[in-house]
Design a protein around this motif. Structure first.
Motif, PDB file in Angstrom:
ATOM      1  N   LEU A  51       6.621  -9.132   0.184  1.00 53.51           N
ATOM      2  CA  LEU A  51       7.509  -8.496   1.158  1.00 53.51           C
ATOM      3  C   LEU A  51       8.820  -8.134   0.484  1.00 53.51           C
ATOM      4  CD1 LEU A  51       7.033 -10.696   4.351  1.00 53.51           C
ATOM      5  CD2 LEU A  51       6.132  -8.435   3.908  1.00 53.51           C
ATOM      6  N   PRO A  52       9.398  -6.980   0.829  1.00 49.91           N
ATOM      7  CA  PRO A  52      10.690  -6.631   0.235  1.00 49.91           C
ATOM      8  C   PRO A  52      11.761  -7.593   0.721  1.00 49.91           C
ATOM      9  CG  PRO A  52      10.118  -5.071   1.953  1.00 49.91           C
ATOM     10  CD  PRO A  52       8.922  -5.970   1.751  1.00 49.91           C
ATOM     11  N   ARG A  53      12.554  -8.045  -0.208  1.00 52.45           N
ATOM     12  CA  ARG A  53      13.630  -8.972   0.153  1.00 52.45           C
ATOM     13  C   ARG A  53      14.807  -8.173   0.672  1.00 52.45           C
ATOM     14  NH1 ARG A  53      12.055 -13.850  -1.809  1.00 52.45           N
ATOM     15  NH2 ARG A  53      10.661 -13.787  -3.581  1.00 52.45           N
ATOM     16  N   GLN A  54      15.351  -8.621   1.791  1.00 55.72           N
ATOM     17  CA  GLN A  54      16.485  -7.914   2.384  1.00 55.72           C
ATOM     18  C   GLN A  54      17.774  -8.452   1.788  1.00 55.72           C
ATOM     19  OE1 GLN A  54      16.249  -8.134   6.599  1.00 55.72           O
ATOM     20  NE2 GLN A  54      14.346  -6.988   6.709  1.00 55.72           N
ATOM     21  N   ARG A  55      18.668  -7.545   1.495  1.00 58.81           N
ATOM     22  CA  ARG A  55      19.962  -7.931   0.955  1.00 58.81           C
ATOM     23  C   ARG A  55      20.860  -8.389   2.089  1.00 58.81           C
ATOM     24  NH1 ARG A  55      20.047  -2.447  -2.158  1.00 58.81           N
ATOM     25  NH2 ARG A  55      18.795  -2.986  -3.959  1.00 58.81           N
ATOM     26  N   PRO A  56      21.758  -9.304   1.807  1.00 61.72           N
ATOM     27  CA  PRO A  56      22.712  -9.689   2.853  1.00 61.72           C
ATOM     28  C   PRO A  56      23.579  -8.498   3.247  1.00 61.72           C
ATOM     29  CG  PRO A  56      23.008 -11.010   0.850  1.00 61.72           C
ATOM     30  CD  PRO A  56      21.904 -10.047   0.596  1.00 61.72           C
ATOM     31  N   PRO A  57      24.026  -8.438   4.498  1.00 60.03           N
ATOM     32  CA  PRO A  57      24.770  -7.263   4.964  1.00 60.03           C
ATOM     33  C   PRO A  57      26.081  -7.038   4.222  1.00 60.03           C
ATOM     34  CG  PRO A  57      24.666  -8.944   6.675  1.00 60.03           C
ATOM     35  CD  PRO A  57      23.806  -9.399   5.549  1.00 60.03           C
ATOM     36  N   ASP A  58      26.689  -8.102   3.664  1.00 65.64           N
ATOM     37  CA  ASP A  58      27.946  -7.883   2.981  1.00 65.64           C
ATOM     38  C   ASP A  58      27.753  -7.326   1.582  1.00 65.64           C
ATOM     39  OD1 ASP A  58      26.810 -10.221   2.093  1.00 65.64           O
ATOM     40  OD2 ASP A  58      28.726 -11.228   1.739  1.00 65.64           O
ATOM     41  N   TRP A  59      26.516  -7.297   1.090  1.00 60.91           N
ATOM     42  CA  TRP A  59      26.253  -6.769  -0.249  1.00 60.91           C
ATOM     43  C   TRP A  59      25.830  -5.309  -0.105  1.00 60.91           C
ATOM     44  CZ3 TRP A  59      22.631  -4.572  -3.458  1.00 60.91           C
ATOM     45  CH2 TRP A  59      22.899  -4.649  -4.817  1.00 60.91           C
ATOM     46  N   GLN A  60      26.767  -4.459   0.062  1.00 62.15           N
ATOM     47  CA  GLN A  60      26.509  -3.031   0.182  1.00 62.15           C
ATOM     48  C   GLN A  60      27.022  -2.361  -1.080  1.00 62.15           C
ATOM     49  OE1 GLN A  60      24.948  -1.573   2.762  1.00 62.15           O
ATOM     50  NE2 GLN A  60      24.708  -3.509   3.803  1.00 62.15           N
TER      51      GLN A  60
ATOM     52  N   VAL B 195      -7.078 -23.674   1.895  1.00 64.42           N
ATOM     53  CA  VAL B 195      -6.451 -23.320   0.620  1.00 64.42           C
ATOM     54  C   VAL B 195      -6.412 -21.806   0.452  1.00 64.42           C
ATOM     55  CG1 VAL B 195      -6.749 -23.434  -1.885  1.00 64.42           C
ATOM     56  CG2 VAL B 195      -6.970 -25.495  -0.502  1.00 64.42           C
ATOM     57  N   VAL B 196      -7.500 -21.125   0.773  1.00 65.88           N
ATOM     58  CA  VAL B 196      -7.556 -19.667   0.647  1.00 65.88           C
ATOM     59  C   VAL B 196      -6.524 -19.010   1.558  1.00 65.88           C
ATOM     60  CG1 VAL B 196      -8.999 -17.644   1.116  1.00 65.88           C
ATOM     61  CG2 VAL B 196      -9.926 -19.573  -0.158  1.00 65.88           C
ATOM     62  N   VAL B 197      -6.393 -19.491   2.781  1.00 66.85           N
ATOM     63  CA  VAL B 197      -5.411 -18.934   3.712  1.00 66.85           C
ATOM     64  C   VAL B 197      -3.987 -19.179   3.206  1.00 66.85           C
ATOM     65  CG1 VAL B 197      -4.440 -19.199   6.035  1.00 66.85           C
ATOM     66  CG2 VAL B 197      -6.902 -18.986   5.735  1.00 66.85           C
ATOM     67  N   ALA B 198      -3.729 -20.372   2.665  1.00 63.84           N
ATOM     68  CA  ALA B 198      -2.385 -20.673   2.160  1.00 63.84           C
ATOM     69  C   ALA B 198      -2.041 -19.791   0.964  1.00 63.84           C
ATOM     70  CB  ALA B 198      -2.296 -22.152   1.773  1.00 63.84           C
ATOM     71  N   VAL B 199      -2.991 -19.586   0.062  1.00 68.99           N
ATOM     72  CA  VAL B 199      -2.738 -18.727  -1.103  1.00 68.99           C
ATOM     73  C   VAL B 199      -2.532 -17.278  -0.666  1.00 68.99           C
ATOM     74  CG1 VAL B 199      -3.812 -17.782  -3.191  1.00 68.99           C
ATOM     75  CG2 VAL B 199      -3.892 -20.234  -2.753  1.00 68.99           C
ATOM     76  N   ALA B 200      -3.359 -16.803   0.252  1.00 75.06           N
ATOM     77  CA  ALA B 200      -3.217 -15.422   0.726  1.00 75.06           C
ATOM     78  C   ALA B 200      -1.877 -15.225   1.431  1.00 75.06           C
ATOM     79  CB  ALA B 200      -4.368 -15.067   1.670  1.00 75.06           C
ATOM     80  N   LEU B 201      -1.462 -16.197   2.223  1.00 73.09           N
ATOM     81  CA  LEU B 201      -0.179 -16.105   2.910  1.00 73.09           C
ATOM     82  C   LEU B 201       0.974 -16.124   1.910  1.00 73.09           C
ATOM     83  CD1 LEU B 201       1.216 -16.000   5.685  1.00 73.09           C
ATOM     84  CD2 LEU B 201       1.267 -18.496   5.636  1.00 73.09           C
ATOM     85  N   GLY B 202       0.873 -16.968   0.895  1.00 75.66           N
ATOM     86  CA  GLY B 202       1.912 -17.020  -0.129  1.00 75.66           C
ATOM     87  C   GLY B 202       2.037 -15.715  -0.884  1.00 75.66           C
ATOM     88  N   ARG B 203       0.911 -15.107  -1.223  1.00 73.92           N
ATOM     89  CA  ARG B 203       0.956 -13.819  -1.924  1.00 73.92           C
ATOM     90  C   ARG B 203       1.508 -12.723  -1.032  1.00 73.92           C
ATOM     91  NH1 ARG B 203      -4.530 -13.400  -5.568  1.00 73.92           N
ATOM     92  NH2 ARG B 203      -3.994 -15.101  -6.957  1.00 73.92           N
ATOM     93  N   TYR B 204       1.148 -12.737   0.232  1.00 68.92           N
ATOM     94  CA  TYR B 204       1.642 -11.721   1.162  1.00 68.92           C
ATOM     95  C   TYR B 204       3.152 -11.837   1.329  1.00 68.92           C
ATOM     96  CZ  TYR B 204       2.608  -9.316   5.530  1.00 68.92           C
ATOM     97  OH  TYR B 204       3.144  -8.501   6.475  1.00 68.92           O
ATOM     98  N   LEU B 205       3.627 -13.059   1.517  1.00 74.04           N
ATOM     99  CA  LEU B 205       5.059 -13.257   1.707  1.00 74.04           C
ATOM    100  C   LEU B 205       5.822 -12.968   0.420  1.00 74.04           C
ATOM    101  CD1 LEU B 205       5.142 -16.454   3.936  1.00 74.04           C
ATOM    102  CD2 LEU B 205       5.529 -14.087   4.615  1.00 74.04           C
ATOM    103  N   GLY B 206       5.196 -13.165  -0.730  1.00 71.76           N
ATOM    104  CA  GLY B 206       5.849 -12.873  -1.995  1.00 71.76           C
ATOM    105  C   GLY B 206       5.990 -11.386  -2.249  1.00 71.76           C
TER     106      GLY B 206
END
Length: 93
Positions: free
Chosen positions: A42-51, A29-40
């Motif tokens: 991360l900067p979200r990348q915009r799609p390439p057509d949205w410039q 459970v601790v690993v899953a929560v830590a992974l979820g927070r880490y992934l949350g």
């Protein structure tokens, strides 16, 4: 001598096994929560057509209006000359 509990798990064995399983599940459970927070985080990348495209220049807008027939040739030339002459000076009053 006879050992009656030779192949069976005693009371301590069941207790330690239960504690070990709870610790293991808690670790998951601790690993899953830590992974979820880490992934949350991360900067979200915009799609390439949205410039971010720069806004069209006033001359381009004027040319588009002329091409659509919203203004005639005389008004187009007058407004284009006004745009190219630069900003108007301060109003004298």
């Amino acid at each position: 001598m006879m050992y009656w509990n030779d192949h069976d798990m005693g009371g301590w064995g069941f207790g330690l096994m239960a504690i070990g399983m709870l610790l293991f599940l808690g670790l998951l459970v601790v690993v899953a929560v830590a992974l979820g927070r880490y992934l949350g985080q991360l900067p979200r990348q915009r799609p390439p057509d949205w410039q971010a495209t720069p806004p069209p220049l006033p001359e381009q807008l004027l040319a588009e209006r002329f091409a659509r027939g919203e203004i005639d040739a005389d008004e187009y030339r007058h407004r284009l000359d006004t745009l190219r002459s630069g900003p108007a000076g301060p109003a004298s009053g």
